[in-house]
Design a protein around this motif. Sequence first.
Motif, PDB file in Angstrom:
ATOM      1  N   GLU A 107       0.899  -1.035   0.077  1.00 51.72           N
ATOM      2  CA  GLU A 107      -0.057   0.089   0.230  1.00 51.72           C
ATOM      3  C   GLU A 107       0.431   0.983   0.603  1.00 51.72           C
ATOM      4  OE1 GLU A 107      -3.779   1.902   2.257  1.00 51.72           O
ATOM      5  OE2 GLU A 107      -2.579  -0.177   3.465  1.00 51.72           O
ATOM      6  N   THR A 108       2.027   1.078   0.453  1.00 46.20           N
ATOM      7  CA  THR A 108       3.149   2.818   0.431  1.00 46.20           C
ATOM      8  C   THR A 108       3.074   2.832  -0.615  1.00 46.20           C
ATOM      9  OG1 THR A 108       3.462   2.174   2.462  1.00 46.20           O
ATOM     10  CG2 THR A 108       5.212   3.260   1.834  1.00 46.20           C
ATOM     11  N   LEU A 109       3.647   1.143  -1.476  1.00 42.25           N
ATOM     12  CA  LEU A 109       4.227   1.408  -2.974  1.00 42.25           C
ATOM     13  C   LEU A 109       2.858   2.202  -3.505  1.00 42.25           C
ATOM     14  CD1 LEU A 109       6.462  -1.563  -3.788  1.00 42.25           C
ATOM     15  CD2 LEU A 109       7.615   1.625  -2.860  1.00 42.25           C
ATOM     16  N   MET A 110       1.517   1.439  -3.668  1.00 44.88           N
ATOM     17  CA  MET A 110       0.630   2.127  -4.436  1.00 44.88           C
ATOM     18  C   MET A 110       0.373   3.374  -3.930  1.00 44.88           C
ATOM     19  SD  MET A 110      -2.369  -1.084  -3.626  1.00 44.88           S
ATOM     20  CE  MET A 110      -3.473   0.402  -4.507  1.00 44.88           C
ATOM     21  N   GLU A 111       0.437   4.587  -2.928  1.00 43.95           N
ATOM     22  CA  GLU A 111       0.025   5.520  -2.465  1.00 43.95           C
ATOM     23  C   GLU A 111       1.042   6.798  -3.098  1.00 43.95           C
ATOM     24  OE1 GLU A 111      -0.322   5.712   1.563  1.00 43.95           O
ATOM     25  OE2 GLU A 111      -1.718   5.127   1.448  1.00 43.95           O
ATOM     26  N   ALA A 112       2.958   6.187  -2.981  1.00 43.58           N
ATOM     27  CA  ALA A 112       3.807   7.052  -3.741  1.00 43.58           C
ATOM     28  C   ALA A 112       4.060   7.083  -5.011  1.00 43.58           C
ATOM     29  CB  ALA A 112       4.962   6.459  -3.243  1.00 43.58           C
ATOM     30  N   ALA A 113       3.209   6.007  -5.917  1.00 41.29           N
ATOM     31  CA  ALA A 113       2.931   5.977  -7.218  1.00 41.29           C
ATOM     32  C   ALA A 113       1.653   6.218  -7.550  1.00 41.29           C
ATOM     33  CB  ALA A 113       3.334   4.326  -7.552  1.00 41.29           C
ATOM     34  N   ASN A 114       0.513   6.675  -6.838  1.00 39.14           N
ATOM     35  CA  ASN A 114      -0.707   7.703  -6.940  1.00 39.14           C
ATOM     36  C   ASN A 114      -1.653   6.147  -7.590  1.00 39.14           C
ATOM     37  OD1 ASN A 114      -3.127   8.817  -6.523  1.00 39.14           O
ATOM     38  ND2 ASN A 114      -2.145   9.893  -8.896  1.00 39.14           N
ATOM     39  N   ILE A 150      -4.036  -4.505  -6.269  1.00 35.01           N
ATOM     40  CA  ILE A 150      -4.528  -5.022  -5.427  1.00 35.01           C
ATOM     41  C   ILE A 150      -3.615  -4.430  -3.790  1.00 35.01           C
ATOM     42  CG2 ILE A 150      -5.176  -6.623  -3.610  1.00 35.01           C
ATOM     43  CD1 ILE A 150      -6.117  -9.060  -6.108  1.00 35.01           C
ATOM     44  N   LYS A 151      -4.326  -4.130  -3.151  1.00 35.74           N
ATOM     45  CA  LYS A 151      -4.170  -3.350  -1.913  1.00 35.74           C
ATOM     46  C   LYS A 151      -2.961  -4.582  -1.019  1.00 35.74           C
ATOM     47  CE  LYS A 151      -6.056  -0.452  -0.505  1.00 35.74           C
ATOM     48  NZ  LYS A 151      -7.084   0.572   1.007  1.00 35.74           N
ATOM     49  N   GLY A 152      -1.597  -4.644  -1.112  1.00 35.02           N
ATOM     50  CA  GLY A 152      -1.466  -5.314  -0.076  1.00 35.02           C
ATOM     51  C   GLY A 152      -0.868  -4.768   0.872  1.00 35.02           C
ATOM     52  N   ILE A 153      -0.645  -5.931   2.077  1.00 36.15           N
ATOM     53  CA  ILE A 153       0.108  -4.940   3.292  1.00 36.15           C
ATOM     54  C   ILE A 153       0.647  -4.067   3.912  1.00 36.15           C
ATOM     55  CG2 ILE A 153       1.096  -5.408   6.434  1.00 36.15           C
ATOM     56  CD1 ILE A 153      -0.750  -7.981   5.341  1.00 36.15           C
ATOM     57  N   ARG A 154       0.950  -2.515   4.131  1.00 35.28           N
ATOM     58  CA  ARG A 154       1.181  -1.637   4.374  1.00 35.28           C
ATOM     59  C   ARG A 154       3.007  -1.682   4.554  1.00 35.28           C
ATOM     60  NH1 ARG A 154       0.462   4.189   3.754  1.00 35.28           N
ATOM     61  NH2 ARG A 154      -1.445   3.950   4.273  1.00 35.28           N
ATOM     62  N   ASN A 155       3.910  -1.035   4.157  1.00 30.58           N
ATOM     63  CA  ASN A 155       5.389  -1.621   4.238  1.00 30.58           C
ATOM     64  C   ASN A 155       5.687  -2.815   4.245  1.00 30.58           C
ATOM     65  OD1 ASN A 155       5.940   1.560   5.126  1.00 30.58           O
ATOM     66  ND2 ASN A 155       4.425   1.819   6.767  1.00 30.58           N
ATOM     67  N   SER A 156       5.139  -3.409   3.974  1.00 35.20           N
ATOM     68  CA  SER A 156       5.413  -5.000   3.179  1.00 35.20           C
ATOM     69  C   SER A 156       6.670  -5.172   2.299  1.00 35.20           C
ATOM     70  CB  SER A 156       4.470  -5.873   3.945  1.00 35.20           C
ATOM     71  OG  SER A 156       3.581  -5.882   2.252  1.00 35.20           O
ATOM     72  N   ASN A 163      12.380  -3.577  -1.230  1.00 34.19           N
ATOM     73  CA  ASN A 163      11.149  -2.339  -2.041  1.00 34.19           C
ATOM     74  C   ASN A 163      10.527  -1.749  -1.123  1.00 34.19           C
ATOM     75  OD1 ASN A 163      10.898  -4.346  -4.374  1.00 34.19           O
ATOM     76  ND2 ASN A 163       9.783  -5.395  -3.102  1.00 34.19           N
ATOM     77  N   SER A 164      11.971  -0.708   0.087  1.00 34.10           N
ATOM     78  CA  SER A 164      11.256  -0.056   1.331  1.00 34.10           C
ATOM     79  C   SER A 164      11.921   1.780   0.185  1.00 34.10           C
ATOM     80  CB  SER A 164      12.379   0.305   1.685  1.00 34.10           C
ATOM     81  OG  SER A 164      13.861   0.714   2.044  1.00 34.10           O
ATOM     82  N   LEU A 165      10.896   2.712   0.303  1.00 30.37           N
ATOM     83  CA  LEU A 165      11.107   3.765   0.417  1.00 30.37           C
ATOM     84  C   LEU A 165      12.337   4.528   0.722  1.00 30.37           C
ATOM     85  CD1 LEU A 165       7.205   5.096  -1.194  1.00 30.37           C
ATOM     86  CD2 LEU A 165       9.289   3.790  -2.472  1.00 30.37           C
ATOM     87  N   THR A 166      13.475   4.071   1.742  1.00 32.10           N
ATOM     88  CA  THR A 166      14.102   4.790   2.126  1.00 32.10           C
ATOM     89  C   THR A 166      15.688   4.297   1.777  1.00 32.10           C
ATOM     90  OG1 THR A 166      14.259   2.768   3.898  1.00 32.10           O
ATOM     91  CG2 THR A 166      12.653   4.756   4.637  1.00 32.10           C
TER      92      THR A 166
END
Length: 116
Positions: free
Chosen positions: A30-37, A60-66, A113-116
């Motif tokens: 979900e974090t990647l989905m939001e970052a990519a809109n 499909i939305k996955g678990i946030r920060n997974s 796959n993190s954004l950091t």
Amino acid sequence: MQIQVVKSKIHRVKVTGADLNYIGSITIDETLMEAANLIEGEKVFIVNVNNGERFETYVIKGIRNSGEITLNGPAARKVQKDDIIIIMSYAVMDFEKAKTFKPWMVFPNEKDNSLT
């Protein structure tokens, strides 16, 4: 005139799973989905850097920060765990608006796959 332009891109993300027995789609953290809109159900195009496969499916939305990136159903045959893929979506817009449109580009860490 209307044209298609890239709207969202998750560049070089690692596949964490492939589930052939699922109905179909790609599960994205979900974090990647939001970052990519990206939104759940949105059509995306997948490019597999490892084998050159190109295909489309929906999100499909996955678990946030997974860090999850799982290809489901028949798309699971196009990837292997740890392959690097590029996920893109496109939008249709007026030609003049497209000239100034700025897509959402995400460059995650390929290791987790993190954004950091």
